[in-house]
Design an enzyme around this catalytic site. Structure first.
Site, PDB file in Angstrom:
ATOM      1  N   SER A   8      19.115  47.494 149.713  1.00 48.31           N
ATOM      2  CA  SER A   8      20.337  47.085 149.400  1.00 48.31           C
ATOM      3  C   SER A   8      20.792  48.601 150.414  1.00 48.31           C
ATOM      4  O   SER A   8      20.334  49.684 150.756  1.00 48.31           O
ATOM      5  CB  SER A   8      21.092  47.650 148.094  1.00 48.31           C
ATOM      6  OG  SER A   8      22.428  47.570 148.310  1.00 48.31           O
ATOM      7  N   HIS A   9      22.052  47.823 151.363  1.00 48.11           N
ATOM      8  CA  HIS A   9      22.975  48.504 152.398  1.00 48.11           C
ATOM      9  C   HIS A   9      24.200  49.407 151.591  1.00 48.11           C
ATOM     10  O   HIS A   9      24.289  50.964 151.892  1.00 48.11           O
ATOM     11  CB  HIS A   9      24.459  47.754 152.432  1.00 48.11           C
ATOM     12  CG  HIS A   9      22.963  47.159 153.576  1.00 48.11           C
ATOM     13  ND1 HIS A   9      22.492  46.018 153.933  1.00 48.11           N
ATOM     14  CD2 HIS A   9      23.441  47.190 155.544  1.00 48.11           C
ATOM     15  CE1 HIS A   9      22.455  45.579 154.772  1.00 48.11           C
ATOM     16  NE2 HIS A   9      22.678  45.812 156.016  1.00 48.11           N
ATOM     17  N   SER A  10      23.616  49.764 149.766  1.00 48.14           N
ATOM     18  CA  SER A  10      24.010  50.302 149.328  1.00 48.14           C
ATOM     19  C   SER A  10      23.896  51.093 147.967  1.00 48.14           C
ATOM     20  O   SER A  10      23.069  50.542 146.821  1.00 48.14           O
ATOM     21  CB  SER A  10      25.452  49.822 148.248  1.00 48.14           C
ATOM     22  OG  SER A  10      25.948  50.843 146.897  1.00 48.14           O
ATOM     23  N   SER A  70      21.015  43.360 157.773  1.00 47.20           N
ATOM     24  CA  SER A  70      20.248  43.696 158.318  1.00 47.20           C
ATOM     25  C   SER A  70      18.807  44.438 157.523  1.00 47.20           C
ATOM     26  O   SER A  70      18.000  45.720 157.460  1.00 47.20           O
ATOM     27  CB  SER A  70      21.249  44.943 159.077  1.00 47.20           C
ATOM     28  OG  SER A  70      21.555  44.991 158.070  1.00 47.20           O
TER      29      SER A  70
END
Length: 130
Positions: A8-10, A70
């Site tokens: 995940s981006h987070s 991304s």
């Protein structure tokens, strides 16, 4: 068992999804969460993804779930770095992040094969709420 890598981006989303999936799993399914950049910002870190891929048991297969575009690109970059025999045991699922993680954890714990799990989590039915 088929193991799971969450990208995940987070870091909070990765950890929270892992926590939820682990609450639902049966058996010894290994779930690893990777999120955020090295500096702790939103984004992805290919080196952290590569480390996780190298460390997690892939003997029965590894399903990777990524949250956004991304993250998918970062995962694909890491997959390109791997030897073919390692790469053959890994599948980047085309599935919703949270629902896919939970269902994959449950089905892997039941002993389902990678193909069976992917069939479930990549189905359009998985995202229906009503």
């Amino acid at each position: 068992m088929v193991n799971i890598l969450l990208v995940s981006h987070s870091v909070e989303i990765a950890k929270g999804t892992k926590e939820l999936a682990e609450q639902m799993k049966q058996g010894d399914v290994e779930i690893v969460a990777v999120g955020g950049t090295e500096a702790g910002d939103l984004g992805t870190n290919p080196d952290a993804i590569e480390s996780a891929v190298n460390e997690i048991d892939k003997s029965d297969g590894l399903i990777i779930l990524a949250d956004l575009g991304s993250a998918v690109m970062s995962v694909n970059m890491v997959l390109d770095w791997l030897d073919d025999e390692v790469r053959e045991k890994i599948h980047l699922a085309d599935a919703p992040f949270v629902e896919g993680a939970v269902i994959a954890a449950v089905e892997s714990g039941m002993g389902n094969s990678m193909e069976e799990i992917l069939s479930s989590i990549e189905s359009a039915e998985i995202i229906k709420k009503n």
